[in-house]
Design an enzyme around this catalytic site. Structure first.
Site, PDB file in Angstrom:
ATOM      1  N   GLY A 173       0.832  -1.206   0.000  1.00  0.00           N
ATOM      2  CA  GLY A 173       0.000   0.000   0.000  1.00  0.00           C
ATOM      3  C   GLY A 173       0.864   1.252   0.000  1.00  0.00           C
ATOM      4  O   GLY A 173       0.651   2.186  -0.789  1.00  0.00           O
ATOM      5  N   HIS A 174       1.865   1.259   0.896  1.00  0.00           N
ATOM      6  CA  HIS A 174       2.793   2.400   0.916  1.00  0.00           C
ATOM      7  C   HIS A 174       3.553   2.490  -0.414  1.00  0.00           C
ATOM      8  O   HIS A 174       3.764   3.590  -0.944  1.00  0.00           O
ATOM      9  CB  HIS A 174       3.819   2.246   2.048  1.00  0.00           C
ATOM     10  CG  HIS A 174       3.234   2.197   3.436  1.00  0.00           C
ATOM     11  ND1 HIS A 174       3.204   1.044   4.180  1.00  0.00           N
ATOM     12  CD2 HIS A 174       2.674   3.165   4.208  1.00  0.00           C
ATOM     13  CE1 HIS A 174       2.660   1.300   5.359  1.00  0.00           C
ATOM     14  NE2 HIS A 174       2.323   2.570   5.406  1.00  0.00           N
TER      15      HIS A 174
HETATM   16  P1  AMP Z   1       0.617   4.632   7.981  1.00  0.00           P
HETATM   17  O1  AMP Z   1       2.040   4.185   7.827  1.00  0.00           O
HETATM   18  O2  AMP Z   1      -0.311   3.559   8.415  1.00  0.00           O
HETATM   19  O3  AMP Z   1       0.503   5.898   8.784  1.00  0.00           O
HETATM   20  O4  AMP Z   1       0.146   5.009   6.512  1.00  0.00           O
HETATM   21  C1  AMP Z   1       0.846   5.928   5.738  1.00  0.00           C
HETATM   22  C2  AMP Z   1       0.032   6.259   4.517  1.00  0.00           C
HETATM   23  O5  AMP Z   1      -0.188   5.070   3.768  1.00  0.00           O
HETATM   24  C3  AMP Z   1      -1.352   6.816   4.872  1.00  0.00           C
HETATM   25  O6  AMP Z   1      -1.666   7.869   3.977  1.00  0.00           O
HETATM   26  C4  AMP Z   1      -2.245   5.623   4.683  1.00  0.00           C
HETATM   27  O7  AMP Z   1      -3.582   5.960   4.358  1.00  0.00           O
HETATM   28  C5  AMP Z   1      -1.574   4.931   3.520  1.00  0.00           C
HETATM   29  N1  AMP Z   1      -1.955   3.510   3.456  1.00  0.00           N
HETATM   30  C6  AMP Z   1      -1.838   2.585   4.430  1.00  0.00           C
HETATM   31  N2  AMP Z   1      -2.337   1.397   4.023  1.00  0.00           N
HETATM   32  C7  AMP Z   1      -2.782   1.588   2.751  1.00  0.00           C
HETATM   33  C8  AMP Z   1      -3.430   0.753   1.781  1.00  0.00           C
HETATM   34  N3  AMP Z   1      -3.722  -0.522   2.027  1.00  0.00           N
HETATM   35  N4  AMP Z   1      -3.749   1.295   0.589  1.00  0.00           N
HETATM   36  C9  AMP Z   1      -3.478   2.604   0.315  1.00  0.00           C
HETATM   37  N5  AMP Z   1      -2.880   3.436   1.185  1.00  0.00           N
HETATM   38  C10 AMP Z   1      -2.534   2.942   2.389  1.00  0.00           C
END
Ligand code: AMP
Length: 284
Positions: A33-34
């Site tokens: 996702g990232h």
């Molecule tokens: P985090 O590391 O969880 O704070 O996420 C960092 C960024 O990655 C945030 O903008 C999240 O919304 C995005 N993100 C996390 N998981 C996904 C996913 N499965 N699909 C798309 N974006 C994601």
């Protein structure tokens, strides 16, 4: 790729960077996702621009009984992923670099933040807004990319950027899912096997609601259906399931041809909080 741990090092990099800077803030434990966000950033930056990624597990967005200390921090793997995705700057500050010991100023969004995740996790979005504002000041990006996975966060950040006049374009990127539909998340690794087996039913419930919406179902009946489907997942505790207007996050009483609707859900399963959401196509 340059790895910076101080704001001074980022400033130095920023002064030398002439093209567009596209920024992806993260808490690390990077997954596909990232990686999709980083690739989107790469495309937005173009050949003359630069991509900056931050990895910072921000303590102020965690509640006292949340998983701050056990949040995964696989630094080497994260660095390798950033390097292989063509990141130009990786910023991974420690807590002292970001917060003075007598830190006393915060950014607080006072409307969208109060619902859903904010209601369940008081102070969460103050922590998010404050750290994102700080990161925006440090990196000074032209564009920042956020995942639709955290739909409410995206809405709150857009509101902050609008109201505080940050000269930054916010781009939302679609949710990346496992083959069985589960939205990727750094916390999925904590799902016990039986909970992992059940987890795809969250997306199944959302897709069923989207089909019903397309067939003309009303918001109230969709919400009932969603809550029923999610409530039937063995071992799951429903946190919320709501049909909202996608920007204001206001509940929708009646669909019209202009309505842009999203179903937002959160479920606790196997001790892990799982968030998901889906756009609802409205019957015309
Ligand atoms: P985090 O590391 O969880 O704070 O996420 C960092 C960024 O990655 C945030 O903008 C999240 O919304 C995005 N993100 C996390 N998981 C996904 C996913 N499965 N699909 C798309 N974006 C994601």
């Amino acid at each position: 790729m340059i790895t910076a741990v101080t704001t001074a090092a980022v400033s130095q990099w920023r002064r030398k960077t002439l093209g567009k800077v596209v920024f992806v803030p993260t808490m690390g434990a990077l997954h596909a996702g990232h990686a999709a966000l980083i690739r989107r950033a790469r495309r937005l930056a173009g050949k003359d621009g630069a991509v900056a990624v931050s990895i910072f597990v921000n303590p102020t967005q965690f509640g006292p009984n949340e998983d701050l200390s056990r949040y995964p921090r696989p630094l080497r793997a994260d660095e390798a992923l950033c390097r292989s995705e063509g990141v130009d700057l990786l910023f991974r500050p420690d807590i002292r670099e970001m917060y003075a010991s007598d830190f006393s100023v915060a950014v607080s969004e006072k409307s969208l933040s109060l619902r859903f995740e904010g209601a369940e996790r008081p102070g969460h979005f103050d922590g998010v807004c404050t750290v994102v504002a700080m990161l925006f000041q440090i990196i000074r990006p032209d564009i920042a990319v956020f995942g639709e996975k955290d739909w409410q966060q995206l809405a709150v950040v857009r509101r902050m950027v609008r109201d505080l006049k940050f000269p930054i374009r916010i781009v939302g990127h679609p949710i990346v899912r496992e083959e069985d539909g589960l939205a990727l998340s750094s916390r999925n690794r904590f799902l016990p096997p039986d909970a992992r087996m059940m987890a795809p039913r969250i997306f199944q419930a959302l897709t069923a609601a989207a089909m019903e919406a397309e067939g003309g179902a009303k918001p109230a009946s969709l919400e009932r259906q969603l809550r029923r489907d999610l409530g039937r997942i063995p071992g799951a505790t429903l946190s919320y399931a709501s049909i909202v207007e996608e920007t204001t996050l206001e509940p929708i009483g009646r669909f019209t041809s202009e309505t842009k609707a999203r179903a937002l859900v959160a479920v606790k399963l196997g001790g892990v909080r799982l968030l998901d959401n889906l756009a609802l196509p409205i019957a015309r």
